[in-house]
Design a protein around this motif. Structure first.
Motif, PDB file in Angstrom:
ATOM      1  N   VAL A   1       0.833  -1.205   0.000  1.00  0.00           N
ATOM      2  CA  VAL A   1       0.000   0.000   0.000  1.00  0.00           C
ATOM      3  C   VAL A   1       0.874   1.264   0.000  1.00  0.00           C
ATOM      4  O   VAL A   1       0.526   2.257  -0.659  1.00  0.00           O
ATOM      5  CB  VAL A   1      -1.019  -0.020   1.165  1.00  0.00           C
ATOM      6  N   ALA A   2       1.992   1.249   0.692  1.00  0.00           N
ATOM      7  CA  ALA A   2       2.884   2.409   0.696  1.00  0.00           C
ATOM      8  C   ALA A   2       3.436   2.668  -0.705  1.00  0.00           C
ATOM      9  O   ALA A   2       3.563   3.825  -1.134  1.00  0.00           O
ATOM     10  CB  ALA A   2       4.015   2.216   1.690  1.00  0.00           C
ATOM     11  N   SER A   3       3.743   1.605  -1.431  1.00  0.00           N
ATOM     12  CA  SER A   3       4.238   1.757  -2.807  1.00  0.00           C
ATOM     13  C   SER A   3       3.160   2.365  -3.690  1.00  0.00           C
ATOM     14  O   SER A   3       3.433   3.267  -4.479  1.00  0.00           O
ATOM     15  CB  SER A   3       4.667   0.409  -3.377  1.00  0.00           C
ATOM     16  N   ILE A   4       1.938   1.881  -3.569  1.00  0.00           N
ATOM     17  CA  ILE A   4       0.831   2.401  -4.376  1.00  0.00           C
ATOM     18  C   ILE A   4       0.645   3.886  -4.098  1.00  0.00           C
ATOM     19  O   ILE A   4       0.536   4.689  -5.027  1.00  0.00           O
ATOM     20  CB  ILE A   4      -0.463   1.617  -4.119  1.00  0.00           C
ATOM     21  N   ARG A   5       0.638   4.269  -2.848  1.00  0.00           N
ATOM     22  CA  ARG A   5       0.468   5.686  -2.496  1.00  0.00           C
ATOM     23  C   ARG A   5       1.618   6.528  -3.043  1.00  0.00           C
ATOM     24  O   ARG A   5       1.408   7.650  -3.502  1.00  0.00           O
ATOM     25  CB  ARG A   5       0.344   5.833  -0.986  1.00  0.00           C
ATOM     26  N   ARG A   6       2.829   5.988  -2.984  1.00  0.00           N
ATOM     27  CA  ARG A   6       3.995   6.708  -3.510  1.00  0.00           C
ATOM     28  C   ARG A   6       3.892   6.880  -5.028  1.00  0.00           C
ATOM     29  O   ARG A   6       4.171   7.951  -5.560  1.00  0.00           O
ATOM     30  CB  ARG A   6       5.270   5.952  -3.125  1.00  0.00           C
ATOM     31  N   TYR A   7       3.453   5.837  -5.731  1.00  0.00           N
ATOM     32  CA  TYR A   7       3.317   5.913  -7.188  1.00  0.00           C
ATOM     33  C   TYR A   7       2.243   6.921  -7.587  1.00  0.00           C
ATOM     34  O   TYR A   7       2.389   7.629  -8.569  1.00  0.00           O
ATOM     35  CB  TYR A   7       2.961   4.559  -7.799  1.00  0.00           C
ATOM     36  N   GLU A   8       1.164   6.967  -6.831  1.00  0.00           N
ATOM     37  CA  GLU A   8       0.031   7.811  -7.205  1.00  0.00           C
ATOM     38  C   GLU A   8       0.303   9.303  -7.074  1.00  0.00           C
ATOM     39  O   GLU A   8      -0.395  10.099  -7.682  1.00  0.00           O
ATOM     40  CB  GLU A   8      -1.215   7.417  -6.407  1.00  0.00           C
ATOM     41  N   VAL A   9       1.295   9.702  -6.315  1.00  0.00           N
ATOM     42  CA  VAL A   9       1.587  11.135  -6.180  1.00  0.00           C
ATOM     43  C   VAL A   9       2.623  11.612  -7.198  1.00  0.00           C
ATOM     44  O   VAL A   9       2.868  12.806  -7.313  1.00  0.00           O
ATOM     45  CB  VAL A   9       2.051  11.507  -4.747  1.00  0.00           C
ATOM     46  N   GLN A  10       3.197  10.689  -7.953  1.00  0.00           N
ATOM     47  CA  GLN A  10       4.171  11.049  -8.971  1.00  0.00           C
ATOM     48  C   GLN A  10       3.454  11.503 -10.246  1.00  0.00           C
ATOM     49  O   GLN A  10       2.290  11.193 -10.459  1.00  0.00           O
ATOM     50  CB  GLN A  10       5.077   9.853  -9.291  1.00  0.00           C
ATOM     51  N   ASP A  11       4.165  12.233 -11.076  1.00  0.00           N
ATOM     52  CA  ASP A  11       3.640  12.644 -12.380  1.00  0.00           C
ATOM     53  C   ASP A  11       4.086  11.637 -13.432  1.00  0.00           C
ATOM     54  O   ASP A  11       5.198  11.103 -13.355  1.00  0.00           O
ATOM     55  CB  ASP A  11       4.147  14.025 -12.775  1.00  0.00           C
ATOM     56  N   GLY A  12       3.234  11.400 -14.417  1.00  0.00           N
ATOM     57  CA  GLY A  12       3.581  10.503 -15.518  1.00  0.00           C
ATOM     58  C   GLY A  12       3.677   9.054 -15.074  1.00  0.00           C
ATOM     59  O   GLY A  12       2.957   8.616 -14.179  1.00  0.00           O
ATOM     60  N   VAL A  13       4.571   8.322 -15.714  1.00  0.00           N
ATOM     61  CA  VAL A  13       4.774   6.917 -15.377  1.00  0.00           C
ATOM     62  C   VAL A  13       5.601   6.860 -14.098  1.00  0.00           C
ATOM     63  O   VAL A  13       6.680   7.458 -14.035  1.00  0.00           O
ATOM     64  CB  VAL A  13       5.491   6.168 -16.523  1.00  0.00           C
ATOM     65  N   PRO A  14       5.098   6.187 -13.064  1.00  0.00           N
ATOM     66  CA  PRO A  14       5.837   6.158 -11.799  1.00  0.00           C
ATOM     67  C   PRO A  14       7.186   5.461 -11.936  1.00  0.00           C
ATOM     68  O   PRO A  14       7.325   4.521 -12.717  1.00  0.00           O
ATOM     69  CB  PRO A  14       4.926   5.380 -10.848  1.00  0.00           C
ATOM     70  N   SER A  15       8.151   5.937 -11.171  1.00  0.00           N
ATOM     71  CA  SER A  15       9.446   5.263 -11.167  1.00  0.00           C
ATOM     72  C   SER A  15       9.318   4.025 -10.286  1.00  0.00           C
ATOM     73  O   SER A  15       9.165   4.115  -9.078  1.00  0.00           O
ATOM     74  CB  SER A  15      10.548   6.191 -10.668  1.00  0.00           C
ATOM     75  N   SER A  16       9.303   2.903 -10.939  1.00  0.00           N
ATOM     76  CA  SER A  16       9.107   1.610 -10.292  1.00  0.00           C
ATOM     77  C   SER A  16       9.697   0.556 -11.206  1.00  0.00           C
ATOM     78  O   SER A  16       9.983   0.831 -12.372  1.00  0.00           O
ATOM     79  CB  SER A  16       7.615   1.355 -10.101  1.00  0.00           C
ATOM     80  N   ASN A  17       9.837  -0.654 -10.689  1.00  0.00           N
ATOM     81  CA  ASN A  17      10.273  -1.703 -11.608  1.00  0.00           C
ATOM     82  C   ASN A  17       9.085  -2.162 -12.443  1.00  0.00           C
ATOM     83  O   ASN A  17       7.928  -2.016 -12.051  1.00  0.00           O
ATOM     84  CB  ASN A  17      10.982  -2.849 -10.883  1.00  0.00           C
ATOM     85  N   ALA A  18       9.372  -2.671 -13.609  1.00  0.00           N
ATOM     86  CA  ALA A  18       8.326  -3.058 -14.565  1.00  0.00           C
ATOM     87  C   ALA A  18       7.417  -4.136 -13.997  1.00  0.00           C
ATOM     88  O   ALA A  18       6.214  -4.147 -14.279  1.00  0.00           O
ATOM     89  CB  ALA A  18       8.961  -3.534 -15.868  1.00  0.00           C
ATOM     90  N   LYS A  19       7.949  -5.025 -13.187  1.00  0.00           N
ATOM     91  CA  LYS A  19       7.153  -6.116 -12.615  1.00  0.00           C
ATOM     92  C   LYS A  19       6.034  -5.578 -11.720  1.00  0.00           C
ATOM     93  O   LYS A  19       4.904  -6.049 -11.769  1.00  0.00           O
ATOM     94  CB  LYS A  19       8.073  -7.046 -11.828  1.00  0.00           C
ATOM     95  N   THR A  20       6.345  -4.566 -10.928  1.00  0.00           N
ATOM     96  CA  THR A  20       5.348  -3.983 -10.028  1.00  0.00           C
ATOM     97  C   THR A  20       4.255  -3.264 -10.806  1.00  0.00           C
ATOM     98  O   THR A  20       3.065  -3.447 -10.528  1.00  0.00           O
ATOM     99  CB  THR A  20       6.025  -3.019  -9.043  1.00  0.00           C
ATOM    100  N   LEU A  21       4.640  -2.455 -11.786  1.00  0.00           N
ATOM    101  CA  LEU A  21       3.635  -1.766 -12.600  1.00  0.00           C
ATOM    102  C   LEU A  21       2.779  -2.753 -13.376  1.00  0.00           C
ATOM    103  O   LEU A  21       1.572  -2.555 -13.533  1.00  0.00           O
ATOM    104  CB  LEU A  21       4.300  -0.781 -13.558  1.00  0.00           C
ATOM    105  N   HIS A  22       3.398  -3.827 -13.837  1.00  0.00           N
ATOM    106  CA  HIS A  22       2.655  -4.861 -14.554  1.00  0.00           C
ATOM    107  C   HIS A  22       1.627  -5.512 -13.628  1.00  0.00           C
ATOM    108  O   HIS A  22       0.485  -5.758 -14.033  1.00  0.00           O
ATOM    109  CB  HIS A  22       3.614  -5.908 -15.131  1.00  0.00           C
ATOM    110  N   ALA A  23       2.010  -5.785 -12.389  1.00  0.00           N
ATOM    111  CA  ALA A  23       1.073  -6.389 -11.420  1.00  0.00           C
ATOM    112  C   ALA A  23      -0.127  -5.480 -11.183  1.00  0.00           C
ATOM    113  O   ALA A  23      -1.274  -5.947 -11.128  1.00  0.00           O
ATOM    114  CB  ALA A  23       1.788  -6.684 -10.102  1.00  0.00           C
ATOM    115  N   LEU A  24       0.119  -4.179 -11.061  1.00  0.00           N
ATOM    116  CA  LEU A  24      -0.987  -3.233 -10.876  1.00  0.00           C
ATOM    117  C   LEU A  24      -1.878  -3.182 -12.111  1.00  0.00           C
ATOM    118  O   LEU A  24      -3.109  -3.196 -12.005  1.00  0.00           O
ATOM    119  CB  LEU A  24      -0.439  -1.837 -10.563  1.00  0.00           C
TER     120      LEU A  24
END
Length: 78
Positions: free
Chosen positions: A29-52
């Motif tokens: 949940v902390a990762s999701i909240r962190r991604y949602e406040v970023q602009d554009g494509v969140p800086s994350s690994n591809a596996k995590t974004l793919h899971a979402l």
């Protein structure tokens, strides 16, 4: 790829909290909240974004447009 705004919008269309998405996607949940406040494509690994992305798609969210230029989402009710 999906953008932060598409994650927020998809979750909102489903009526899910960040915790709901975390439970369904196995992403913290902390990762999701962190991604949602970023602009554009969140800086994350591809596996995590793919899971979402897969989790939201399985729930009926379709991602439209280019995530960097004109991101969009559509909800297909089952």
């Amino acid at each position: 790829m999906i953008s932060s705004s598409q994650i927020r919008a998809g979750r909102a269309l489903l009526g899910w909290s960040a915790l709901d998405l975390a439970i369904h996607s196995s992403v913290g949940v902390a990762s999701i909240r962190r991604y949602e406040v970023q602009d554009g494509v969140p800086s994350s690994n591809a596996k995590t974004l793919h899971a979402l992305k897969v989790c939201l798609e399985e729930a009926g969210v379709e991602f439209t447009g280019d995530p960097l230029v004109n991101p969009g989402v559509v909800l297909h009710l089952k």
